[in-house]
Design a protein around this motif. Structure first.
Motif, PDB file in Angstrom:
ATOM      1  N   GLY A   1       0.669  -1.315   0.203  1.00 48.14           N
ATOM      2  CA  GLY A   1       0.177   0.080  -0.073  1.00 48.14           C
ATOM      3  C   GLY A   1       0.672   1.308  -0.022  1.00 48.14           C
ATOM      4  N   LEU A   2       0.373   2.284  -0.645  1.00 46.24           N
ATOM      5  CA  LEU A   2       1.189   3.426  -1.010  1.00 46.24           C
ATOM      6  C   LEU A   2       0.308   4.551  -0.549  1.00 46.24           C
ATOM      7  N   GLU A   3       0.272   5.618   0.036  1.00 42.91           N
ATOM      8  CA  GLU A   3      -0.358   6.953   0.328  1.00 42.91           C
ATOM      9  C   GLU A   3       0.152   8.224   0.586  1.00 42.91           C
ATOM     10  N   GLU A   4       0.504   8.818  -0.631  1.00 49.33           N
ATOM     11  CA  GLU A   4       1.136  10.143  -0.728  1.00 49.33           C
ATOM     12  C   GLU A   4       0.488  11.166   0.342  1.00 49.33           C
ATOM     13  N   LYS A   5       1.673  11.893   0.927  1.00 42.96           N
ATOM     14  CA  LYS A   5       1.225  12.996   1.670  1.00 42.96           C
ATOM     15  C   LYS A   5       1.928  14.201   1.224  1.00 42.96           C
ATOM     16  N   SER A   6       1.822  15.234   1.670  1.00 47.05           N
ATOM     17  CA  SER A   6       2.448  16.413   1.344  1.00 47.05           C
ATOM     18  C   SER A   6       4.063  16.513   1.788  1.00 47.05           C
ATOM     19  N   ASP A   7       4.192  15.594   2.668  1.00 50.09           N
ATOM     20  CA  ASP A   7       5.801  15.770   3.242  1.00 50.09           C
ATOM     21  C   ASP A   7       6.397  14.224   3.194  1.00 50.09           C
ATOM     22  N   GLY A   8       5.729  13.187   2.397  1.00 45.00           N
ATOM     23  CA  GLY A   8       6.318  11.960   2.513  1.00 45.00           C
ATOM     24  C   GLY A   8       5.078  11.195   1.734  1.00 45.00           C
ATOM     25  N   VAL A   9       5.775   9.806   2.261  1.00 40.22           N
ATOM     26  CA  VAL A   9       4.601   8.817   1.727  1.00 40.22           C
ATOM     27  C   VAL A   9       4.544   7.774   2.542  1.00 40.22           C
ATOM     28  N   ARG A  10       3.296   7.382   3.133  1.00 39.07           N
ATOM     29  CA  ARG A  10       3.231   6.237   4.040  1.00 39.07           C
ATOM     30  C   ARG A  10       3.099   5.016   3.201  1.00 39.07           C
ATOM     31  N   VAL A  11       3.981   4.046   3.671  1.00 40.58           N
ATOM     32  CA  VAL A  11       4.131   2.476   3.016  1.00 40.58           C
ATOM     33  C   VAL A  11       3.560   1.550   3.973  1.00 40.58           C
ATOM     34  N   ARG A  12       2.562   0.857   3.335  1.00 42.76           N
ATOM     35  CA  ARG A  12       2.150  -0.414   3.931  1.00 42.76           C
ATOM     36  C   ARG A  12       2.845  -1.537   3.575  1.00 42.76           C
ATOM     37  N   LEU A  13       3.673  -2.215   4.630  1.00 36.62           N
ATOM     38  CA  LEU A  13       4.105  -3.617   4.375  1.00 36.62           C
ATOM     39  C   LEU A  13       3.377  -4.695   4.538  1.00 36.62           C
ATOM     40  N   LYS A  14       3.389  -5.836   3.759  1.00 30.50           N
ATOM     41  CA  LYS A  14       2.920  -7.008   4.040  1.00 30.50           C
ATOM     42  C   LYS A  14       3.076  -7.513   5.250  1.00 30.50           C
ATOM     43  N   HIS A  15       4.281  -7.607   6.022  1.00 36.01           N
ATOM     44  CA  HIS A  15       4.744  -8.128   7.285  1.00 36.01           C
ATOM     45  C   HIS A  15       5.269  -6.985   7.820  1.00 36.01           C
ATOM     46  N   GLY A  16       4.676  -6.197   8.641  1.00 34.69           N
ATOM     47  CA  GLY A  16       5.434  -5.206   9.162  1.00 34.69           C
ATOM     48  C   GLY A  16       4.868  -3.889   9.425  1.00 34.69           C
ATOM     49  N   GLY A  17       3.490  -3.632   9.397  1.00 36.84           N
ATOM     50  CA  GLY A  17       2.817  -2.403   9.647  1.00 36.84           C
ATOM     51  C   GLY A  17       3.108  -1.524   8.648  1.00 36.84           C
ATOM     52  N   GLU A  18       3.139  -0.137   9.060  1.00 40.33           N
ATOM     53  CA  GLU A  18       3.406   1.037   8.174  1.00 40.33           C
ATOM     54  C   GLU A  18       4.781   1.610   8.585  1.00 40.33           C
ATOM     55  N   ARG A  19       5.222   2.258   7.442  1.00 43.54           N
ATOM     56  CA  ARG A  19       6.661   3.198   7.565  1.00 43.54           C
ATOM     57  C   ARG A  19       6.162   4.464   6.752  1.00 43.54           C
ATOM     58  N   LYS A  20       6.943   5.570   7.033  1.00 40.18           N
ATOM     59  CA  LYS A  20       6.697   6.816   6.231  1.00 40.18           C
ATOM     60  C   LYS A  20       8.238   7.134   5.827  1.00 40.18           C
ATOM     61  N   PHE A  21       8.306   7.424   4.420  1.00 34.97           N
ATOM     62  CA  PHE A  21       9.528   7.982   3.739  1.00 34.97           C
ATOM     63  C   PHE A  21       9.303   9.024   3.101  1.00 34.97           C
ATOM     64  N   ASP A  22      10.493   9.554   2.872  1.00 35.02           N
ATOM     65  CA  ASP A  22      10.359  11.074   1.958  1.00 35.02           C
ATOM     66  C   ASP A  22       9.953  10.481   0.578  1.00 35.02           C
TER      67      ASP A  22
END
Length: 310
Positions: free
Chosen positions: A40-61
């Motif tokens: 899963g990918l969800e773009e925000k104004s200051d980064g991208v929320r990334v949903r991982l299959k095994h490991g919840g969510e992370r945020k990256f530039d």
């Protein structure tokens, strides 16, 4: 022939060895996660929320998809694969065995029938790789190993040369690469904070044999442009694509012709292909006929990397 085209710089390196060398270079400075994937990918104004299959969510530039022909990042950010995939009318299969004989060191042998080719060449540690290329008129291809093996038997059971022995080895393998011969053609390689490199952006097809090199070239240019842009990712993405678009289009055009040459559909086409291949022993002819598709004329920029960046 390849030695002539590369001015004596031709070398074969297994992709697994290349991956290991790259991993060893970065493992102490880069977080590396195995056994996971982006779902899963969800773009925000200051980064991208990334949903991982095994490991919840992370945020990256930024998110860079380097996940090949069947890229999940491309599907999530740009749309389904069929929008960008151009099938070349062939399928390819490959597997390795140990201890196969005969063993012809540093020689690539091809056996061809109209619409079908099987190749044999040596690897290190006493291993041999077999490559099948054949015409396909239906879609989709089988995904189960047993069905893939059966399809290859049907295609090659009447073949001469070493086909019967190769098919025996096929029945004993449980690791078979099997896929369509396809290219990825996109109008743009980036969208917002997401960019693509290598086969995910512009797969030239496995038969072109330059996937790893093009992936590294595109990654180098993308990283360099991001460094130059000092955080202005949209500017960097545009310059990255502008630098490589024409070069990649030339490679894709050559790869489409190369697929037809590997497995011509007619007996006449086979005879012509063999005549041309044999003629390449004439000095200079290979460079004249296929040099543009094989040799790399691209001049990579010098981004003046700092040691702290590498």
């Amino acid at each position: 022939m390849f030695g002539e085209l590369t001015n004596g710089r031709y070398v074969t390196l297994a992709r697994s060895d290349l991956s290991r060398l790259l991993f060893e270079r970065i493992k102490d400075t880069t977080e590396i996660i195995f056994g996971n994937e982006i779902v899963g990918l969800e773009e925000k104004s200051d980064g991208v929320r990334v949903r991982l299959k095994h490991g919840g969510e992370r945020k990256f530039d930024l998110v860079v998809g380097a996940d090949g022909l069947h890229s999940g990042v491309r599907r999530l950010a740009f749309g389904p694969q069929h929008q960008f995939e151009k099938k070349l009318g062939y399928a390819v299969a490959a597997f390795e065995v140990e201890g196969y004989r005969p063993r012809d060191e540093d020689v690539y042998l091809m056996y061809g029938r109209p619409g079908r080719m099987v190749g044999r060449f040596t690897l290190h540690r006493n291993r041999t790789l077999f490559l099948f290329v054949f015409v396909v008129d239906s879609d989709p291809l089988p995904t189960a190993l047993k069905m893939q093996q059966e399809m290859l038997r049907e295609k090659y059971e009447d073949g001469g040369w070493e086909c019967p022995r190769i098919l025996e080895e096929l029945g004993r393998t449980d690791e078979l690469y099997f896929d369509s011969v396809s290219q990825i053609r996109m109008n743009g390689w980036s969208k917002g904070r997401v960019a693509l490199t290598g086969d995910a952006a512009f797969c030239v097809s496995l038969l072109a044999g330059q996937g790893s090199a093009l992936a590294m070239i595109s990654a180098y240019v993308l990283a360099g442009e991001l460094l130059k842009a000092d955080g202005r990712h949209q500017e960097a993405f545009l310059k990255y694509e502008a630098s490589l678009r024409d070069y990649i289009q030339t490679k894709q055009q050559g790869a489409a012709r190369f697929a037809t040459a590997l497995a011509p559909r007619t007996q006449l086409g086979l005879l012509f292909r063999n005549l041309v291949t044999n003629a390449f022993v004439i000095p200079g002819l290979a460079r004249l006929v296929i040099g543009k598709e094989i040799t790399d004329a691209v001049q990579l920029p010098d981004y003046h990397w700092q040691s702290s960046v590498i």
